[in-house]
Enzyme design. Structure first.
Site: not given
Ligand code: HPA
Length: 285
Positions: A33, A64, A86, A88-89, A116, A214-215, A238, A250
């Site tokens: 990302s 993406h 991913h 989750y998609e 990310a 998540m990847s 973050n 996001h």
């Molecule tokens: N959690 C999960 N996936 C993420 C995060 C997060 O805080 N930041 C970027 N991808």
């Protein structure tokens, strides 16, 4: 997927060759990302939209791009996947890892994966880079579930050094030379797509996690299955839920990653320039 993965890969390699001529490179990269800007640094870049190749699932996530880009970087032939799909998609794990398996089938013996991620504790700050030393798979599944195809890899691949120790040290040396701050830590892969709760972030930190995302873990499992050595790099976008004052978003994640792209690109350029001699790889087909 109804065809065996091996046959799917053969068709994919053929489809890439139809568009670009025969493609082979010892180094593959996956850009997460907001991190796709790295492809602008490739020489002789040639692009294919992943949507134009058979069998590959389209990405539905903003940020993406979904392209396969070949070119030269730091004097090396590389194949880059800008964007990924991913779990989750709604795609199953065999779909999620197919682009990485394609890189391996195209001769990549080294894979650099980027993503990310959120920090699981306050030892890292947004904008920091973290070299992945190991992962914890909490995605709820594995890309290796189902019958094993011995032509791709073993039934029970070893994951002791999933993230190549030699590449980790090299990346740290490059970072030090270039005065880029990097951490080393454990990436926890979760299913998403909701971000974590504060209680989950506290739990993950206690379990030994440093960053959450998540990847990546499924891709790395598939890469290791095929004998590909891996360097993983997270851009900390973050603080995990509950550690900071801001809500997670996001667009914000993408913006922080994009801001860090230059630093990440400089770091990886140094790594690619100094990569040790390529191990010979027997082509899959
Ligand atoms: N959690 C999960 N996936 C993420 C995060 C997060 O805080 N930041 C970027 N991808």
């Amino acid at each position: 997927m109804t065809l065996p993965v091996y046959d799917v890969l053969r068709e994919l390699v053929g489809a890439v060759a139809d568009r670009l001529g025969p493609v082979s490179a010892p180094l593959g990269m996956v850009l997460g990302s907001g991190l796709g800007g790295l492809v602008d640094h490739l020489q002789d870049a040639k692009r294919i939209a992943l949507a134009d190749l058979p069998h590959l699932a389209p990405s539905t996530v903003p940020g993406h791009a979904g392209q396969l880009v070949t070119g030269r970087w730091q004097g090396r032939d590389v194949i880059v996947l800008a964007g990924r799909v991913h779990r989750y998609e709604g795609h199953d794990f065999s779909q999620v890892v197919l682009p990485v398996r394609l890189l391996s089938a195209l001769g990549c013996s080294t894979l650099i994966v980027t993503n990310a991620a959120g920090a699981a504790h306050t030892g890292m700050q947004p904008g920091d880079l973290m070299l992945i030393s190991d992962h914890i798979n909490l995605t709820g599944g594995s890309p290796l579930t189902g019958p094993n195809d011995d032509r791709l890899g073993p039934r029970f691949p070893d994951m002791t050094a999933a993230y190549d120790p030699e590449l980790l040290v090299l990346a740290e040396q490059v970072a030090q030379k270039q005065a880029i701050r990097v951490h080393r830590g454990v990436y926890v892969g979760l299913a998403g797509p909701s971000y974590e709760t504060p209680a989950e972030i506290r739990m993950l930190a206690r379990l030994g996690g440093d960053a959450v995302g998540m990847s990546t873990v499924a891709e790395v499992i598939a890469a290791r299955h095929m004998g590909v050595r891996v360097l993983g790099l997270s851009c900390i976008t973050n603080l995990g839920a509950g550690l900071g004052t801001e809500l997670l978003d996001h667009a914000h994640v993408g913006a922080v990653a994009t801001e860090a792209t230059d630093r990440m690109t400089r770091l990886l350029a140094g790594v690619v320039a100094d990569l040790p001699a390529w191990p010979e790889r027997v082509p899959l087909f």
